[in-house]
Design an enzyme around this catalytic site. Structure first.
Site, PDB file in Angstrom:
ATOM      1  N   CYS A  72       6.717  56.058  -8.293  1.00  0.00           N
ATOM      2  CA  CYS A  72       6.516  57.398  -7.770  1.00  0.00           C
ATOM      3  C   CYS A  72       5.813  58.278  -8.774  1.00  0.00           C
ATOM      4  CB  CYS A  72       7.867  58.015  -7.434  1.00  0.00           C
ATOM      5  SG  CYS A  72       8.847  57.003  -6.330  1.00  0.00           S
ATOM      6  N   GLY A 104       2.121  57.720  -4.918  1.00  0.00           N
ATOM      7  CA  GLY A 104       3.045  57.610  -3.804  1.00  0.00           C
ATOM      8  C   GLY A 104       2.524  58.337  -2.589  1.00  0.00           C
ATOM      9  N   ASN A 162      11.272  58.487 -11.075  1.00  0.00           N
ATOM     10  CA  ASN A 162      10.307  57.389 -11.013  1.00  0.00           C
ATOM     11  C   ASN A 162      10.840  56.245 -11.863  1.00  0.00           C
ATOM     12  OD1 ASN A 162       7.074  56.788 -12.589  1.00  0.00           O
ATOM     13  ND2 ASN A 162       8.027  55.704 -10.904  1.00  0.00           N
ATOM     14  N   GLY A 163      11.046  55.099 -11.265  1.00  0.00           N
ATOM     15  CA  GLY A 163      11.515  53.946 -12.026  1.00  0.00           C
ATOM     16  C   GLY A 163      12.463  53.086 -11.222  1.00  0.00           C
ATOM     17  N   TYR A 179      -3.780  49.042 -13.232  1.00  0.00           N
ATOM     18  CA  TYR A 179      -3.924  49.410 -11.818  1.00  0.00           C
ATOM     19  C   TYR A 179      -3.375  50.783 -11.459  1.00  0.00           C
ATOM     20  CZ  TYR A 179      -2.939  49.648  -6.843  1.00  0.00           C
ATOM     21  OH  TYR A 179      -2.862  50.071  -5.551  1.00  0.00           O
TER      22      TYR A 179
END
Ligand code: 5GP
Ligand code: MG
Length: 496
Positions: A28, A57, A131-132, A276
Site C-alpha cells: 500500500c 494501491g 503498509n506491510g 518494480y
C-alpha cells in the site's frame, strides 16, 4: 476497542466490526501531514499526495483527519480521484491527518479492507494507515487470544489490538505505546498514525523493508510523512530523509521528536521496490529509482547483448531498464507496444484465462514497427510468465522476427511474506522450471535474467542491507513458518 468501517466516520457508539477480510497481504501507500496552523487545506494536500502514490494501491483510498479532539474521515473503494469529490475533501477539516491507498489483490474487494483503520478507546481515538505484512501475527493472535477474541486472521487486526492495549496501559502515551508494540511485531511495516490529541506518528520496522520518508513544506512549516518522495514533490514538500528502520517519529505542537526504538545492523530493503514497485521518480535510501532501473538495463547489456533491430520495453514496467540497455548497447529503443491507459489494475481477474485476456486488453503491438524486426524485449520481472508468453505471442502474430527476452530482475523462486503480493511458490515459474524450460514456454528465441550480483550492484546497497528472499529463499527474519503463512496468506493476485 471500538472500530469503525463506515465510509464516513465520526465514530458511532455502536461497535462495527470491520475485520472480516481474509486476505492479509498489504502492498500500500501511506501518508501523513502535520500543519501547525489552520487554513491550509491539509486534506486536499493529503488527497494530492495519495494521487502521487496511486501506483502503490488502486483498490481503495481513505483519509482520516484530526479536528476538534476527534478523528473523522472518509474511505471507499476505487481510485483516489473517484473516491474523493471536491465536496468530500472540503468537508474533511483539520490540520493533521493521514491517508492510505490499498493495493488491489484478487481477494474479495470490500470496504472492510479499506484503510485508514480507526479505533475508539475509552479516553481517545486513533487512526492508522499500514503498509506491510506481519510475519508473526498468528503467534500474536495466540498470545492475546485469552484477552481478546480476534474476528479474523489478519495482521491489521493484531496491530490495532496490541496498539490499543498499550495505549491504554501507558495512560495514552502513544510514543511509549508504539515502542512497546514494535517490540512485539515481526515483519514489514511502515505506518502513519494520527490520534485525537492531534499528534502525527510515522514508524518503520527495524529491518526497513518498505519505504517511508519525511519532508517539509517550508513556507507553512508543515511536516509530511509518505511512502515515497513523489508524494512530497506534488505538494512542494522538500524531502529531508528516510524515516530510519526501527525509528518512531512524533510530530505535535512541540515540534518533532524521534527515537530509534529498535536497532538492527542487518537491514532488509525490499529489492522489488527498486525493480518494480516504487515510481521511477522516487528517491529511496538516497537513490533515485530511475537510476537503479537504468543501471539494471546497462548490466544486462554488458552480459547478454545480441544482434537486434530494436529494444522494445513492455510498458510501463520495462521502460526504464530498456532505456538503459539501449543506451549501453547502442541498439535503438522502439515503443513497439502500446498500452491502453484506461484499463486499470482494479480489474479483478482471478484465474489464468482472465489474466490472459487482461494482458490483451492492456497492450497492442505497433505492427509497422515490429514486422520483420528482431527484437530485444524488456520487462522488469517474470512471476508466473503469463505476461511474457502473451506478449511474445502478440509480437509474433504481428510479424516480429527473433525475440530475445531480457528481465531486469533475477528469477523469482520463493514467495514473499513481507509485503509483496507474489503468488505461492508453486505458481512461480522459476521455482519449478529451468531457464531453458521457461524460454520454451514463453516462446522466446533467447532468455536472460539479471544476475544477483548485477542487481545488487545496480541498487548500490550492500547485500546485508537488502531483502533478496524471493530470489534466494534466505529470509532476513527467523521464525518464519512458511507453510502456515502460505496457507493464511492464500496468495493469489492480480498482475500487470
Ligand atoms: P507474470 O505475468 O510473469 O505472472 O508477471 C510479470 C508481470 O507482472 C511483469 O510485467 C511485472 O511488471 C508485473 N508485476 C510484477 N509484480 C507485480 C505486482 O506486485 N503487482 C502488479 N500489478 N504487477 C506486477
Ligand atoms: Mg509489467
Amino acid at each position: 476497542m471500538n472500530c469503525s468501517n463506515c465510509r464516513f466516520f465520526p465514530f458511532r457508539k455502536n461497535f462495527v466490526n470491520y475485520f472480516n477480510q481474509k486476505s492479509i497481504h498489504e502492498e500500500c501507500g501511506v501518508l501523513g501531514i502535520y500543519c501547525p496552523e489552520n487554513g491550509h487545506s491539509i486534506s486536499r494536500k493529503i488527497y494530492y499526495g495519495l494521487i502521487a502514490l496511486q501506483h502503490r494501491g488502486q483498490e481503495s483510498a481513505g483519509i482520516s483527519m484530526h479536528s476538534n479532539q476527534h478523528i473523522s474521515g472518509y474511505k471507499a473503494l476505487g481510485l483516489v480521484y473517484n473516491v474523493f469529490s471536491d465536496r468530500i475533501i472540503n468537508g474533511l477539516l483539520g490540520r493533521v491527518g493521514i491517508g492510505h491507498v490499498r493495493y488491489s489483490t484478487t481477494s474479495v474487494s470490500s470496504i472492510e479492507n479499506a484503510q485508514p483503520f480507526n479505533c475508539q478507546l475509552p479516553k481517545g481515538e486513533f487512526s492508522i494507515a499500514f503498509n506491510g505484512t506481519l510475519t508473526n501475527f498468528i503467534d500474536l493472535q495466540k498470545r492475546y487470544s485469552d484477552q481478546y477474541s480476534f474476528k479474523t486472521s489478519t495482521d491489521t487486526e493484531v496491530i490495532v489490538y496490541i496498539l490499543s492495549k498499550y495505549i491504554q496501559e501507558t495512560g495514552y502515551d502513544y510514543f511509549e505505546a508504539i515502542k512497546l508494540v514494535m517490540n512485539e511485531l515481526q515483519g514489514a511495516y511502515s505506518i502513519t498514525l494520527v490520534n485525537n490529541k492531534g499528534e502525527l506518528f510515522g514508524f518503520r520496522d527495524p529491518l526497513g523493508f518498505k519505504p517511508l520518508c519525511i519532508g517539509t513544506i517550508e513556507d507553512i512549516d508543515t511536516k509530511v510523512i509518505a511512502s515515497e518522495s513523489v508524494a512530497l514533490d506534488i505538494i512542494n514538500a522538500k524531502l529531508e530523509r528516510d524515516i530510519k528502520p526501527g525509528e518512531i517519529v512524533m510530530i505535535n505542537d512541540n515540534g518533532l521528536e524521534s527515537k530509534i526504538a529498535l536497532k538492527n545492523s542487518r537491514k532488509a530493503t525490499c529489492m522489488f521496490e527498486y525493480v518494480y514497485f516504487a515510481r521511477p521518480d522516487s528517491i529511496f535510501n538516497g537513490k533515485t529509482i530511475y537510476d537503479v532501473r537504468e543501471k539494471l538495463g546497462i548490466e544486462l547489456a554488458k552480459t547478454s547483448l545480441v544482434d537486434a533491430d530494436y529494444v522494445v520495453p513492455i510498458p510501463d514496467s520495462g521502460r526504464t531498464a530498456a532505456a538503459g540497455f539501449s543506451k549501453e548497447s547502442g541498439i535503438p529503443l522502439c515503443e513497439g507496444l502500446m498500452k491502453n491507459r484506461y484499463v486499470h489494475r482494479t480489474f479483478i481477474m482471478p484465474g489464468q484465462q482472465q489474466r490472459e485476456i487482461s494482458v490483451r486488453m492492456k497492450l497492442n503491438a505497433v505492427k509497422s514497427k515490429i514486422k520483420g524486426k528482431d527484437i530485444i524485449l524488456f520487462d522488469d520481472s517474470i512471476v508466473r510468465s503469463t505476461t511474457a508468453r502473451n506478449i511474445i505471442s502478440l509480437l509474433k502474430k504481428s510479424g516480429a522476427g527473433k525475440i530475445h527476452f531480457r528481465v531486469s530482475c533475477p528469477p523469482i523462486v520463493d514467495s514473499c511474506y513481507m509485503g509483496i503480493d507474489f503468488p505461492s511458490s508453486q505458481q512461480l515459474i522459476a521455482a519449478t522450471h529451468t531457464i531453458e524450460e521457461i524460454r520454451k514456454k514463453i516462446g522466446a528465441d533467447s532468455l536472460v535474467y539479471q544476475s544477483l550480483d548485477g542487481l545488487i550492484r545496480s541498487i548500490g546497497l550492500k547485500e546485508n542491507q537488502l531483502c533478496l528472499a524471493c530470489l534466494t529463499g534466505k529470509y532476513p527474519l527467523d521464525l518464519i513458518d512458511k507453510e502456515t503463512l502460505e496457507k493464511e496468506l492464500n496468495i493469489e493476485r492480480n498482475i500487470n
